[in-house]
Design a protein around this motif. Sequence first.
Motif, PDB file in Angstrom:
ATOM      1  N   HIS A   1       0.854  -1.198   0.000  1.00 21.08           N
ATOM      2  CA  HIS A   1       0.000   0.000   0.000  1.00 21.08           C
ATOM      3  C   HIS A   1       0.885   1.242   0.000  1.00 21.08           C
ATOM      4  CE1 HIS A   1      -3.944   1.987   1.493  1.00 21.08           C
ATOM      5  NE2 HIS A   1      -3.085   2.971   1.281  1.00 21.08           N
TER       6      HIS A   1
ATOM      7  N   ASP B   1       1.791   3.573   3.239  1.00 20.75           N
ATOM      8  CA  ASP B   1       0.795   4.618   2.989  1.00 20.75           C
ATOM      9  C   ASP B   1       1.396   6.011   3.055  1.00 20.75           C
ATOM     10  OD1 ASP B   1      -1.763   5.409   2.318  1.00 20.75           O
ATOM     11  OD2 ASP B   1      -2.481   5.506   4.373  1.00 20.75           O
TER      12      ASP B   1
ATOM     13  N   HIS C   1       1.671   5.126  -2.333  1.00 20.40           N
ATOM     14  CA  HIS C   1       1.095   6.095  -3.274  1.00 20.40           C
ATOM     15  C   HIS C   1       2.253   6.810  -3.947  1.00 20.40           C
ATOM     16  CE1 HIS C   1      -2.968   5.561  -1.673  1.00 20.40           C
ATOM     17  NE2 HIS C   1      -2.454   5.635  -0.464  1.00 20.40           N
TER      18      HIS C   1
END
Length: 463
Positions: free
Chosen positions: A91, A349, A93
């Motif tokens: 996870h 994250d 970004h």
Amino acid sequence: MPSSFRSVMFATVIALSNLGLAEAQEDAPRQVLFTNVNIFDGVNADLIENGSVLIEGNLIKTVSANPIEAPDAEVIDGEGRTLTPGFIENHAHLMLMGPSLSAMEANSTWEDFGIHATLMAKMYLLQGFTTVRDAGGANGGLRRAIDAGQIVGPRYYPSGAFLSTRGGHADFGNFTAPPGSETNFGRLNMAQEVSGVDDIYLYGRNNFRMGATQLKFMQSGGVVSAFDPWQLLAGSKEEIEAAVQVAGEYGSYVMAHSYRKEAIMNALDAGVMSIEHGFSFDCEIAEKMNEIGAYITTNLTAFDPGLLDIPAVKNQPSSLAKAISASATFANYVPNMKECPVKRGFQTDCVGTVEACNIQIAYEKHLNNEFFGPYQSMVTLTSIGGEIAALSGDFTNPYTEGKLGVIEEGAYADILLIDGNPLEDFSVVGTGDKWFGAEPRPESPETIRIIMKDGVMYKNTLN
Ligand SMILES: [Zn+2]
């Protein structure tokens, strides 16, 4: 992406590389033989002592506790170091550089996002991550560039645009923008506002069309974000099921940003296979997850008490109140997970600069060890990550020649060689015991001596 189209692209890549590398391509596949290594296979707590691993091309050909006969192989004497699968981030970004969602919405161009993602991809690989799943904001372009060898990075599983309801966790529009307003994030297909099943069909399918390998649906809110209480219960049964249906058309699955217990249970009922954060986790949820074979990914930095001191929280009364109520509700997260284990993937994250994310990754590794110990942390970083990546299915998963996250015959040659034994001293994987106020971290942990992805060496400090 249909597999026939992918194989056309693949053939083109091979053809282009043949122009420059004709000789190398025509020879028998290159072999690399690791000798004298203690092997953590991604699953078992017992290492294979003094073993050998033979790589042929981009795959693992043989794993053995005994010497392997391979006269043509390039031999790497591991001198008793630990050989592990490359790490897997479930996870990230890579597109989102910060400093805030509103600043990116207002000011960031595709060049800003693309350059940041390029640097993030390299950083992740050099931190030992040979695979990264992106949890929203990225389409297929970055993966194309990495897989074609144009830039350095891990194997990459993008989710396309976040799918978020109006006012939900990925509604990055301006406060005063009326419904339906065009946004920067929307134009770049990084976040899409969805209302009703027709929007899910439209933007979900568009994500796959643009190279997503799974869908990301925002069911819950957040703490620092603008419009959404963390307890938000976004998405009707029909909307979540529509997302699962669209993903199913591509043989893939949905990952859901879910905090509240009702949100998690709704997601699981609809067939969501990957619960992100899942801070209200309890044993009833565990039972349901294990019944259907679902996974959770945990960003343990969310439990750092220092979070209450960061300016974005401290100086914003609504955020501070949200943070305090969230921490009280989530206090049993880790104890519940220990009592009722489920398959847990690694997630950082991070939204921020490359330097800040480098620190956050090292701290997330550290917290995994603090809460779950070295063995569970290593399984989370390797084989479970590989299982989660494989949920994208036979024809949407870009990497189906071998397994990810394990050292076994036929698996991809994604390999780390590490000084020391991470099952005894987890710090050798490159942990950092500080987040806020931490010193800048090196480009790559010194103790990770070799980083190999797809049979190609990206770091080797043995010589
Ligand atoms: Zn996220």
